[in-house]
Design a protein around this motif. Structure first.
Motif, short mmCIF file in Angstrom:
data_model
loop_
_atom_site.label_atom_id
_atom_site.label_comp_id
_atom_site.label_asym_id
_atom_site.label_seq_id
_atom_site.Cartn_x
_atom_site.Cartn_y
_atom_site.Cartn_z
N VAL A 5 0.85 -1.18 0.00
CA VAL A 5 0.00 0.00 0.00
C VAL A 5 0.89 1.24 0.00
CG1 VAL A 5 -1.79 1.31 1.18
CG2 VAL A 5 -1.85 -1.20 1.21
N GLU A 6 0.81 2.01 -1.08
CA GLU A 6 1.58 3.24 -1.19
C GLU A 6 0.82 4.42 -0.57
OE1 GLU A 6 2.23 1.08 -5.26
OE2 GLU A 6 0.56 1.50 -3.88
N SER A 7 1.57 5.41 -0.11
CA SER A 7 0.99 6.64 0.39
C SER A 7 2.01 7.76 0.24
CB SER A 7 0.56 6.50 1.85
OG SER A 7 1.68 6.20 2.67
N GLY A 8 1.55 9.00 0.39
CA GLY A 8 2.45 10.14 0.39
C GLY A 8 2.44 10.98 -0.86
N GLY A 9 1.69 10.55 -1.87
CA GLY A 9 1.62 11.34 -3.09
C GLY A 9 0.82 12.62 -2.88
N GLY A 10 0.85 13.47 -3.90
CA GLY A 10 0.10 14.71 -3.83
C GLY A 10 0.56 15.71 -4.87
N LEU A 11 0.17 16.94 -4.66
CA LEU A 11 0.51 18.04 -5.56
C LEU A 11 1.65 18.84 -4.94
CD1 LEU A 11 -0.05 19.89 -8.02
CD2 LEU A 11 -1.75 21.06 -6.59
N SER A 17 9.66 18.94 -2.34
CA SER A 17 10.01 17.60 -1.91
C SER A 17 8.78 16.83 -1.46
CB SER A 17 11.00 17.65 -0.74
OG SER A 17 12.21 18.29 -1.12
N LEU A 18 8.83 15.53 -1.65
CA LEU A 18 7.80 14.61 -1.16
C LEU A 18 8.48 13.33 -0.71
CD1 LEU A 18 4.90 14.72 -3.82
CD2 LEU A 18 4.74 15.43 -1.41
N ARG A 19 7.85 12.64 0.23
CA ARG A 19 8.32 11.31 0.61
C ARG A 19 7.17 10.32 0.43
NH1 ARG A 19 10.68 8.70 6.22
NH2 ARG A 19 8.49 8.83 6.85
N LEU A 20 7.42 9.32 -0.40
CA LEU A 20 6.47 8.25 -0.59
C LEU A 20 6.79 7.09 0.34
CD1 LEU A 20 6.22 8.12 -4.50
CD2 LEU A 20 4.99 9.58 -2.89
N SER A 21 5.75 6.40 0.79
CA SER A 21 5.91 5.22 1.62
C SER A 21 5.17 4.06 0.97
CB SER A 21 5.36 5.46 3.02
OG SER A 21 6.03 6.51 3.66
N CYS A 22 5.66 2.86 1.22
CA CYS A 22 5.00 1.64 0.74
C CYS A 22 5.04 0.64 1.89
CB CYS A 22 5.69 1.10 -0.49
SG CYS A 22 5.09 -0.50 -1.05
N ALA A 23 3.89 0.37 2.46
CA ALA A 23 3.80 -0.55 3.59
C ALA A 23 3.48 -1.95 3.07
CB ALA A 23 2.72 -0.09 4.55
N ALA A 24 4.24 -2.92 3.56
CA ALA A 24 4.08 -4.31 3.10
C ALA A 24 3.53 -5.17 4.23
CB ALA A 24 5.42 -4.86 2.64
N THR A 25 2.62 -6.07 3.86
CA THR A 25 2.10 -7.05 4.80
C THR A 25 2.01 -8.40 4.10
OG1 THR A 25 -0.20 -6.55 4.20
CG2 THR A 25 0.72 -5.36 6.07
N GLY A 26 1.96 -9.45 4.89
CA GLY A 26 1.60 -10.76 4.35
C GLY A 26 2.73 -11.69 4.05
N ASP A 73 12.94 0.18 5.64
CA ASP A 73 12.99 -0.10 7.07
C ASP A 73 12.44 -1.50 7.25
OD1 ASP A 73 12.50 -0.34 9.82
OD2 ASP A 73 12.13 1.79 10.04
N ASN A 74 13.32 -2.46 7.38
CA ASN A 74 12.88 -3.85 7.44
C ASN A 74 12.07 -4.14 8.70
OD1 ASN A 74 14.04 -4.54 4.97
ND2 ASN A 74 16.00 -5.05 5.91
N ALA A 75 12.38 -3.49 9.79
CA ALA A 75 11.61 -3.70 11.02
C ALA A 75 10.18 -3.20 10.86
CB ALA A 75 12.29 -3.00 12.18
N MET A 76 10.02 -2.09 10.12
CA MET A 76 8.68 -1.52 9.90
C MET A 76 8.03 -2.07 8.62
SD MET A 76 8.08 0.41 12.43
CE MET A 76 6.68 1.37 11.84
N ARG A 77 8.78 -2.90 7.86
CA ARG A 77 8.26 -3.49 6.63
C ARG A 77 7.80 -2.41 5.67
NH1 ARG A 77 6.77 -8.86 7.38
NH2 ARG A 77 4.99 -8.65 5.98
N THR A 78 8.59 -1.37 5.55
CA THR A 78 8.20 -0.22 4.75
C THR A 78 9.33 0.21 3.82
OG1 THR A 78 6.73 0.54 6.52
CG2 THR A 78 7.31 2.14 4.84
N LEU A 79 8.92 0.55 2.61
CA LEU A 79 9.82 1.09 1.59
C LEU A 79 9.54 2.57 1.46
CD1 LEU A 79 11.74 0.48 -0.92
CD2 LEU A 79 9.61 0.35 -2.23
N TYR A 80 10.60 3.36 1.25
CA TYR A 80 10.44 4.81 1.12
C TYR A 80 11.08 5.31 -0.17
CZ TYR A 80 9.54 4.49 6.13
OH TYR A 80 9.03 4.15 7.35
N LEU A 81 10.57 6.44 -0.63
CA LEU A 81 11.22 7.16 -1.73
C LEU A 81 11.20 8.64 -1.36
CD1 LEU A 81 12.55 6.89 -4.55
CD2 LEU A 81 10.31 7.52 -5.51
N GLU A 82 12.37 9.17 -1.05
CA GLU A 82 12.51 10.59 -0.77
C GLU A 82 12.79 11.30 -2.09
OE1 GLU A 82 12.38 11.70 2.55
OE2 GLU A 82 12.26 13.73 1.72
#
Length: 119
Positions: A5-11, A17-26, A73-82
């Motif tokens: 699940v990605e988040s952080g997009g916008g105008l 600058s923007l930071r995108l996140s991608c949360a992984a589960t499963g 962040d492997n502990a948080m299971r999250t990918l980022y794009l700064e």
């Protein structure tokens, strides 16, 4: 199975600058190489940045080198794009991808998040 699940997009204005996140589960997050792709309007999807599962090695599209930084962040299971120094040509839907490095037939995609860079 991996859910992304990605988040952080916008105008954003050019130069911002923007930071995108991608949360992984499963599944075991650390098994997967993780990537950001983007699809600009009317164009094909393209690789933006990738970070390896084993050693954290990264690679970037030439168009974003020096401006974007991928991290995980492997502990948080999250990918980022700064994303810094944004340009109008960065406008696209951004997707995260998880892929097994030893079996590229096993891949998963998020639903995407829109990034629009405009004044």
């Amino acid at each position: 199975q991996v859910q992304l699940v990605e988040s952080g997009g916008g105008l954003m204005q050019p130069g911002g600058s923007l930071r995108l996140s991608c949360a992984a589960t499963g599944a075991t997050f650390t098994d997967y190489d993780m990537s950001w792709y983007r699809q600009p309007p009317g164009k094909e999807r393209e690789l933006v940045a990738r970070i390896a599962s084993i050693d954290g090695n990264t690679n970037y599209a030439d168009s974003v080198k020096g401006r974007f930084t991928v991290s995980r962040d492997n502990a948080m299971r999250t990918l980022y794009l700064e994303m810094n120094s944004l340009k109008p040509e960065d406008t696209a839907v951004y997707y995260c991808q998880a892929i097994l490095p030893w079996n590229h037939r096993i891949e998963y995609w998020g639903q995407g998040t829109q990034v629009t860079v405009s004044s």
